[in-house]
Design a protein around this motif. Structure first.
Motif, PDB file in Angstrom:
ATOM      1  N   ASP A   1      12.350  -4.289  13.487  1.00  0.00           N
ATOM      2  CA  ASP A   1      12.278  -5.670  13.024  1.00  0.00           C
ATOM      3  C   ASP A   1      13.692  -6.161  12.731  1.00  0.00           C
ATOM      4  OD1 ASP A   1      11.930  -8.087  11.887  1.00  0.00           O
ATOM      5  OD2 ASP A   1      10.687  -7.401  10.218  1.00  0.00           O
TER       6      ASP A   1
ATOM      7  N   TRP B   1      17.055 -17.829   7.210  1.00  0.00           N
ATOM      8  CA  TRP B   1      16.560 -18.608   8.343  1.00  0.00           C
ATOM      9  C   TRP B   1      15.959 -19.934   7.856  1.00  0.00           C
ATOM     10  CZ3 TRP B   1      17.631 -17.210  13.219  1.00  0.00           C
ATOM     11  CH2 TRP B   1      17.107 -18.023  14.233  1.00  0.00           C
TER      12      TRP B   1
ATOM     13  N   TYR C   1      17.626 -24.851  14.173  1.00  0.00           N
ATOM     14  CA  TYR C   1      16.387 -24.486  14.862  1.00  0.00           C
ATOM     15  C   TYR C   1      15.213 -25.413  14.528  1.00  0.00           C
ATOM     16  CZ  TYR C   1      18.805 -20.399  16.568  1.00  0.00           C
ATOM     17  OH  TYR C   1      19.699 -19.584  17.231  1.00  0.00           O
TER      18      TYR C   1
ATOM     19  N   GLY D   1       6.484 -15.702  18.425  1.00  0.00           N
ATOM     20  CA  GLY D   1       7.808 -15.491  17.823  1.00  0.00           C
ATOM     21  C   GLY D   1       8.074 -16.587  16.812  1.00  0.00           C
TER      22      GLY D   1
ATOM     23  N   GLY E   1       8.565 -16.778  13.621  1.00  0.00           N
ATOM     24  CA  GLY E   1       9.552 -16.690  12.546  1.00  0.00           C
ATOM     25  C   GLY E   1       9.040 -17.337  11.263  1.00  0.00           C
TER      26      GLY E   1
ATOM     27  N   LEU F   1       2.450 -16.047  15.614  1.00  0.00           N
ATOM     28  CA  LEU F   1       2.565 -14.606  15.890  1.00  0.00           C
ATOM     29  C   LEU F   1       4.027 -14.220  15.811  1.00  0.00           C
ATOM     30  CD1 LEU F   1       1.039 -12.219  18.326  1.00  0.00           C
ATOM     31  CD2 LEU F   1       3.477 -12.694  18.660  1.00  0.00           C
TER      32      LEU F   1
ATOM     33  N   GLU G   1       5.239  -8.657  23.880  1.00  0.00           N
ATOM     34  CA  GLU G   1       4.999  -7.833  25.068  1.00  0.00           C
ATOM     35  C   GLU G   1       3.541  -7.421  25.218  1.00  0.00           C
ATOM     36  OE1 GLU G   1       7.205  -7.355  22.677  1.00  0.00           O
ATOM     37  OE2 GLU G   1       9.179  -6.839  23.475  1.00  0.00           O
TER      38      GLU G   1
ATOM     39  N   HIS H   1      14.605 -12.145  23.060  1.00  0.00           N
ATOM     40  CA  HIS H   1      14.641 -10.894  22.301  1.00  0.00           C
ATOM     41  C   HIS H   1      13.912  -9.752  23.003  1.00  0.00           C
ATOM     42  CE1 HIS H   1      16.470 -11.901  18.390  1.00  0.00           C
ATOM     43  NE2 HIS H   1      16.003 -13.117  18.604  1.00  0.00           N
ATOM     44  N   VAL H   2      13.433  -9.965  24.222  1.00  0.00           N
ATOM     45  CA  VAL H   2      12.657  -8.895  24.857  1.00  0.00           C
ATOM     46  C   VAL H   2      13.419  -8.319  26.047  1.00  0.00           C
ATOM     47  CG1 VAL H   2      10.476  -9.942  24.121  1.00  0.00           C
ATOM     48  CG2 VAL H   2      11.345 -10.407  26.416  1.00  0.00           C
TER      49      VAL H   2
HETATM   50  C1  LIG Z   1      15.429 -16.621  16.834  1.00  0.00           C
HETATM   51  S1  LIG Z   1      13.978 -16.320  15.872  1.00  0.00           S
HETATM   52  C2  LIG Z   1      13.077 -17.818  16.231  1.00  0.00           C
HETATM   53  C3  LIG Z   1      12.014 -18.108  15.201  1.00  0.00           C
HETATM   54  C4  LIG Z   1      11.301 -19.440  15.416  1.00  0.00           C
HETATM   55  N1  LIG Z   1      10.567 -19.473  16.674  1.00  0.00           N
HETATM   56  C5  LIG Z   1      12.262 -20.592  15.316  1.00  0.00           C
HETATM   57  O1  LIG Z   1      12.488 -21.266  16.326  1.00  0.00           O
HETATM   58  O2  LIG Z   1      12.783 -20.813  14.217  1.00  0.00           O
HETATM   59  C6  LIG Z   1      13.134 -15.110  16.860  1.00  0.00           C
HETATM   60  C7  LIG Z   1      11.830 -14.646  16.289  1.00  0.00           C
HETATM   61  O3  LIG Z   1      11.164 -13.878  17.279  1.00  0.00           O
HETATM   62  C8  LIG Z   1      10.637 -12.725  16.675  1.00  0.00           C
HETATM   63  N2  LIG Z   1      10.571 -11.676  17.699  1.00  0.00           N
HETATM   64  C9  LIG Z   1      11.607 -11.078  18.318  1.00  0.00           C
HETATM   65  N3  LIG Z   1      11.167 -10.193  19.205  1.00  0.00           N
HETATM   66  C10 LIG Z   1       9.820 -10.202  19.140  1.00  0.00           C
HETATM   67  C11 LIG Z   1       8.800  -9.502  19.830  1.00  0.00           C
HETATM   68  N4  LIG Z   1       9.079  -8.607  20.771  1.00  0.00           N
HETATM   69  N5  LIG Z   1       7.519  -9.774  19.521  1.00  0.00           N
HETATM   70  C12 LIG Z   1       7.218 -10.692  18.563  1.00  0.00           C
HETATM   71  N6  LIG Z   1       8.148 -11.388  17.882  1.00  0.00           N
HETATM   72  C13 LIG Z   1       9.437 -11.155  18.171  1.00  0.00           C
HETATM   73  C14 LIG Z   1      11.595 -12.381  15.564  1.00  0.00           C
HETATM   74  O4  LIG Z   1      10.993 -11.549  14.584  1.00  0.00           O
HETATM   75  C15 LIG Z   1      11.970 -13.764  15.060  1.00  0.00           C
HETATM   76  O5  LIG Z   1      11.133 -14.202  14.033  1.00  0.00           O
END
Ligand SMILES: C[S@@+](CC[C@H](N)C(=O)[O-])C[C@H]1O[C@@H](n2cnc3c(N)ncnc32)[C@H](O)[C@@H]1O
Length: 260
Positions: A4, A13, A21, A45, A47, A65, A88, A108-109
């Motif tokens: 995480d 954030w 954002y 994602g 956040g 999610l 994923e 992030h993937v």
């Molecule tokens: C850059 S933040 C963006 C958060 C939100 N979407 C925003 O625009 O403020 C990226 C988010 O994606 C989540 N995240 C990253 N990789 C992930 C994954 N493989 N599966 C689920 N969530 C993921 C992180 O925990 C984080 O909360």
């Protein structure tokens, strides 16, 4: 589930990074090819829920999610239903939602085509898949880099995942052609894919500094500083940025697609 990266990032954030954002989430939701009012929309994602909030503003019914429980826990009572899970392998059945958004998450993937295919799987036929990532172009970052230099001078070294994010993961979707190709490979119909600077309304040095110091890669390190050290760092970053501050226009790749 993998590490995480956002475990310590929720407060920064929501109060800092959100300055950039938040407007970007609103712009992503506004890019929808059809009205979202009344529709069940996955915020993948999610956040701290910036896109969920933008979805609610237009009358949609988001479900959030994220793999980071602390990010989902931020202000949870006021937020839509949420589930901890991975992009994923979405814990949703086929066609479970009407549409999906993924704001700055697909970068992030390791395998973005597989993550886009998961979004395509859970969105019902003809629904929208909207996604943003930061564009790979770096020219705009001269002012922001001054903040990073101040942080580095104070002793910060990025966590290992940050190099993997910036050099391996994020570049995969970091242009309009690569995002479009990935969406098509995932079986989506691309309606529009753009790469352009976004006007996020960040024109004051304070907002740029708080945005940058609110990002996940510095969160754990900042948390280890005293309040006095954090205040001094912020002042030094402001001093570095103020003389050259210009409206911040981060280049963003935006995908507007629908399921076949
Ligand atoms: C850059 S933040 C963006 C958060 C939100 N979407 C925003 O625009 O403020 C990226 C988010 O994606 C989540 N995240 C990253 N990789 C992930 C994954 N493989 N599966 C689920 N969530 C993921 C992180 O925990 C984080 O909360």
């Amino acid at each position: 589930m993998s590490e995480d990266r956002y475990a310590a990032a929720a407060a920064g954030w929501a109060t800092g990074a959100a300055r950039v954002y938040g407007p970007l989430a609103t712009q992503l939701v506004a890019a929808t090819p059809h009205p979202l009012a009344g529709r069940r929309v996955l915020d993948a994602g999610a956040g701290t829920g910036l896109a969920s909030a933008a979805l609610r503003t237009v009358g949609a019914r988001p479900v959030a999610l994220d793999r980071s429980r602390p990010m989902l826990a931020r202000d949870a009572p006021a937020r839509p239903p949420a589930v901890v899970g991975a992009l994923e392998a979405l814990p949703l059945r086929d066609g479970a939602v009407d549409d999906a958004v993924a704001a700055f998450a697909l970068n992030h993937v390791d395998e973005p085509v597989a993550a886009l295919a998961e979004l395509a799987r859970v969105v019902r036929r003809g629904g929208a898949v909207l996604a943003t990532v930061a564009a790979a172009t770096t020219a705009h970052r001269a002012v922001r880099d001054r903040i990073d230099a101040v942080v580095a001078d104070a002793g910060f070294t990025p966590p290992g995942w940050y190099a993997h994010l910036t050099t391996v993961q994020a570049p995969q979707l970091g242009s309009a052609p690569t995002m479009g190709a990935a969406a098509r490979a995932a079986g989506l119909v691309v309606v529009d894919v753009t790469e352009r600077p976004a006007d996020v309304g960040v024109e004051r040095a304070e907002d740029l500094v708080d945005y940058r110091l609110g990002q996940a890669h510095v969160a754990a390190w900042l948390a280890g500083l005293s309040a006095g050290e954090r205040a001094a760092l912020r002042r030094a970053a402001l001093d570095a940025v103020a003389p050259v501050m210009a409206p911040y226009r981060p280049p963003v790749v935006t995908l507007v697609a629908r399921t076949a």
